[in-house]
Scaffold this motif. Structure first.
Motif: not given
Length: 222
Positions: A60-76, A104-110
């Motif tokens: 559950y350690s992921i829940l102890k980190t600061e998650l962006s709204p996009e990252r949180k939505q992605e997880i759930y 979390e890795n940087p998202i490549d959009t190139t």
């Protein structure tokens, strides 16, 4: 306690059964969710974790980190899909398996996503096939990994149904061992995916082995 580990590479979607043995400092017994988790999540999110805990030893350690709204939505979004599989009995053979999240890795959009096929079903609905080279060996331009995705797009409702996706090696004496996943992010109107694994190939009689982990995304409208 050492347990076999499942890594969720970019949220869900990708469940990789790892061979490495690992121990979790923030995990709980089966059918048990730590009290501190209950205090950090909503009632609906808590029910998701309860379902997950019926099969997995969860980190559950992921829940102890600061998650962006996009990252949180992605997880759930990913966890909901896994819960659907649990309720259908698709993970019964995984009971007692460890479950954690990759960083979390940087998202490549190139990446250049080529539109290979387009079938117009009606005025608003299209069946599309796109592909892109998502990894290229530094030793040869002809050795690469190609991701292909088929999806149905409703331009009026801004909805996507992913039909199928795959990642395949391109080149001689190539083999990719790993997995990938893709989801549609409606708020951004884009497809996001990730892959992780081992890419083995041979060039001029010399063998190479690359350990890969990558996240990427592209807009549906482009």
């Amino acid at each position: 306690m050492k347990i076999k580990n499942i890594i969720i590479v970019f949220t869900l979607l990708l469940s990789l059964a790892g061979n490495a043995q690992t121990s979790f400092s923030d995990r709980a017994p089966l059918d048990s969710v730590p009290e501190w988790v209950k205090e950090k999540v909503t009632p609906k999110e808590y029910e998701i974790w309860k379902t997950m805990s019926s099969v997995f030893y969860i980190d559950y350690s992921i829940l102890k980190t600061e998650l962006s709204p996009e990252r949180k939505q992605e997880i759930y979004d990913g966890l909901k899909k896994i819960c659907e599989g649990i309720e259908k009995g698709e993970f019964s053979h995984r009971v007692g398996t460890g479950f954690t999240f990759a960083k979390e890795n940087p998202i490549d959009t190139t990446f250049q996503w080529k539109l290979c096929e387009l079938t117009q079903i009606d005025e608003n609905i299209q069946l599309c096939k796109r592909e892109a080279s998502v990894y290229q060996s530094v030793h040869s331009n002809s050795v690469e990994l190609v991701c292909t995705v088929w999806y149905i797009y409703n331009s009026q409702k801004k909805e996507v149904h992913i039909v199928k996706y795959e990642i395949s090696p391109n080149g001689s004496h190539c083999k990719f061992q790993g997995g990938m996943g893709m989801v549609y992010q409606k708020n951004l109107n884009r497809l996001q995916g990730s892959y992780a694994g081992t890419f083995r190939y041979e060039i001029g009689g010399r063998k190479y082995c690359d350990q890969l982990e990558k996240s990427f995304a592209f807009s549906i409208d482009k």
